[in-house]
Design an enzyme around this catalytic site. Structure first.
Site, PDB file in Angstrom:
ATOM      1  N   HIS A 264     -40.949   3.489 -13.313  1.00 25.60           N
ATOM      2  CA  HIS A 264     -42.392   3.732 -13.471  1.00 25.60           C
ATOM      3  C   HIS A 264     -42.898   3.186 -14.816  1.00 25.60           C
ATOM      4  CE1 HIS A 264     -46.176   6.074 -12.850  1.00 25.60           C
ATOM      5  NE2 HIS A 264     -46.178   6.058 -14.178  1.00 25.60           N
ATOM      6  N   GLU A 265     -42.288   3.640 -15.896  1.00 29.43           N
ATOM      7  CA  GLU A 265     -42.752   3.188 -17.220  1.00 29.43           C
ATOM      8  C   GLU A 265     -42.499   1.688 -17.379  1.00 29.43           C
ATOM      9  OE1 GLU A 265     -44.644   5.175 -18.850  1.00 29.43           O
ATOM     10  OE2 GLU A 265     -44.123   6.915 -17.625  1.00 29.43           O
ATOM     11  N   HIS A 268     -45.482  -0.094 -16.082  1.00 28.61           N
ATOM     12  CA  HIS A 268     -46.563  -0.131 -17.085  1.00 28.61           C
ATOM     13  C   HIS A 268     -46.248  -1.196 -18.138  1.00 28.61           C
ATOM     14  CE1 HIS A 268     -49.066   3.264 -15.984  1.00 28.61           C
ATOM     15  NE2 HIS A 268     -48.072   4.148 -16.027  1.00 28.61           N
ATOM     16  N   GLU A 294     -52.056   2.291 -13.538  1.00 31.76           N
ATOM     17  CA  GLU A 294     -51.185   3.166 -12.759  1.00 31.76           C
ATOM     18  C   GLU A 294     -50.745   2.476 -11.458  1.00 31.76           C
ATOM     19  OE1 GLU A 294     -50.293   5.742 -14.362  1.00 31.76           O
ATOM     20  OE2 GLU A 294     -49.145   6.750 -12.816  1.00 31.76           O
TER      21      GLU A 294
HETATM   22 ZN    ZN Z   1     -48.016   6.136 -15.308  1.00 30.64          ZN
END
Ligand code: ZN
Length: 500
Positions: A264-265, A268, A294
């Site tokens: 997830h990170e 980003h 997101e």
């Molecule tokens: Zn996030």
């Protein structure tokens, strides 16, 4: 370049540097500062941010921004600088309408309110937080009246986090999603569930870190232009495309949690690392739209990371690093990471029920700002919606209305951006498959980098230059719809849960 531009640049670069020092102190605060050093480092962070704030709110700076907004000056600016001037002009005009005394009172209320929320959550007692929440709602409403006179409060709040994404559009796509999702969820919940303890074990943290690095490298996050650290809650901070930092949190009994936080990170981070270098040191050099940002972390985490094909090229390497996993086939692992269950806590929810957690919060915020439901009635309304959507009722306020920190400092309007991100993902997936072919085949053959490259070129490169609706229109060629996300859920979970 004109003299006005040079004057502007010298102040603007000072602002950017102070901001950077503030963010650096904040990064340090959450990853490295010892307990006793917390107050001192917080003070440094506040100092740097206030310096940046004071510089950007000076009459001199506003004058320079206005001068550069004049047609002959404006025409000479680069695309990134044109964006910067327009953004600064709009934001400064708004913030300059807020009386100083009101602003200070609000900041002080936010600090007190965050403390009260922490206490209330610990004691699981909503009444400790309620008076602060009431005051915050009233002050935030007043703040919107100052910045955007005559506009609907909730519309102004939404616009702060996802520019141009109005409530009429959000109502339409959330309703579309809810209608389709509830029957699917009920079918899933009625089907046999996997043993959720199968992957419990002991996983030492240095090994989990190796798994993290393997995953980051696999999805395309550059560790030459990025670094990692440990924090209580995972987050991403970008200083420039060459210095993007992500954090993780490790549990010794669970290796899967840190694997998905890393993906997830990392998503980003990949965004921040791949913005056009020509935009560096402008306001467009990272993405300021929370939903679009997101969408990228969730695309990697859910659309790619929860697909069996994502793991085919690397599962054997993961098993080598985590020998406990040798007891489990890839199919068992995929069953585990796609386990759908109705749970109380948003941050622990799977990708399907997560949507309903957000829809609930969006409807609560509308109840607050549109229907003016009294603060004392909010917990009951929350619990009723949990029952309606997820068929469970929180047994206390801590696992109900007090669970998230967002409202504690008045960040109303933020929640919808999480789900908008997933809805965008459905559309990106559909378009990506039209462009590159079947995603399962690409992943299974170890070609994930072609997907990352597609996202780099179509989305990341532009930083903040394109607003969310424009991103959707230019990348997907159509208006926002929840149908592609629903199609993805239906196809995937019909297979995972053998639904008919
Ligand atoms: Zn996030």
């Amino acid at each position: 370049m004109s003299e006005t531009f040079n004057k502007f640049q010298s102040v603007y670069r000072r602002i950017l540097r102070f901001q950077k020092i503030g963010v650096l102190a904040s990064w340090d605060l959450y990853t490295a500062t010892p307990k006793l050093g917390f107050d001192d480092m917080s003070d440094t962070m506040t100092f740097a941010s206030s310096e940046a704030f004071a510089l950007s709110n000076s009459d001199e700076f506003f004058g320079l921004v206005e001068a550069l907004n004049e047609p002959e000056e404006f025409a000479q600016l680069t695309t990134g600088m044109q964006y910067t001037i327009q953004k600064l002009k709009t934001e400064l005009e708004k913030s300059r309408r807020i009386p100083q005394a009101f602003f200070e009172e609000l900041v002080s209320l936010q600090n007190q309110s965050m403390k009260a929320w922490t206490e209330a959550k610990r004691a699981s007692d909503y009444t400790l937080f309620a008076p602060y929440l009431e005051k915050l709602i009233s002050m935030i409403t007043q703040k919107c009246a100052y910045t955007d006179p005559g506009k609907d409060t909730y519309e102004v709040l939404l616009d702060q986090y996802e520019k141009g994404m109005d409530s009429a559009t959000i109502d339409r796509v959330f309703e579309e999603l809810k209608e389709g999702l509830l029957p699917l969820l009920h079918k899933i919940l009625a089907a046999p569930q996997p043993d959720s303890t199968a992957f419990d074990g002991f996983y030492d943290i240095p090994t989990q870190m190796k798994v993290q690095d393997l995953l980051l490298n696999y999805i395309g996050f550059s560790l030459d232009a990025g670094t990692t650290a440990v924090s209580e809650h995972p987050f991403t901070t970008g200083f420039s495309r060459n210095d993007v930092r992500i954090t993780n949190h490790y549990y010794e009994n669970n290796a899967i949690s840190s694997m998905f936080s890393a993906i997830h990170e990392g998503g980003h981070g990949i965004f921040e690392q791949n913005v056009d270098p020509a935009l560096q040191n402008t306001a467009a050099d990272d993405c300021c739209y929370m939903g679009v940002h997101e969408s990228q972390s969730r695309f990697f985490e859910n659309i790619l990371g929860r697909s069996k094909n994502f793991w085919i090229p690397i599962y054997a390497q993961i098993q080598e690093l985590l020998p406990e996993f040798k007891k489990h086939s890839l199919d068992e692992f995929c069953r585990e990471i796609n386990h759908v269950q109705n749970s109380m806590i948003r941050t622990e929810a799977d990708e399907v029920t997560y949507c309903l957690h957000i829809i609930l919060r969006y409807e609560m915020e509308q109840a607050i700002f549109r229907d003016h439901v009294p603060v004392s009635e909010l917990p009951a309304l929350w619990n009723q919606k949990m029952q309606d959507y997820l068929q469970i009722t929180p047994s206390n306020d801590a696992e109900g209305i007090l669970q998230d920190m967002h409202w504690s400092d008045g960040s109303f309007g933020y929640f919808p951006s999480y789900l908008l991100g997933s809805i965008y993902d459905g559309m990106f997936l559909e378009t990506l498959e039209q462009d590159l072919g079947n995603i399962d085949e690409i992943l299974a053959s170890g070609q994930i980098h072609t997907i990352t490259k597609w996202l780099n070129e179509k989305i990341h490169w532009y930083g903040s230059l394109r607003e969310p609706k424009e991103v959707i229109r230019t990348v997907c060629g159509k208006e926002l719809s929840a149908k592609p996300l629903l199609d993805y859920f239906t196809k995937k979970y019909t297979e995972v849960y053998h639904l008919s």
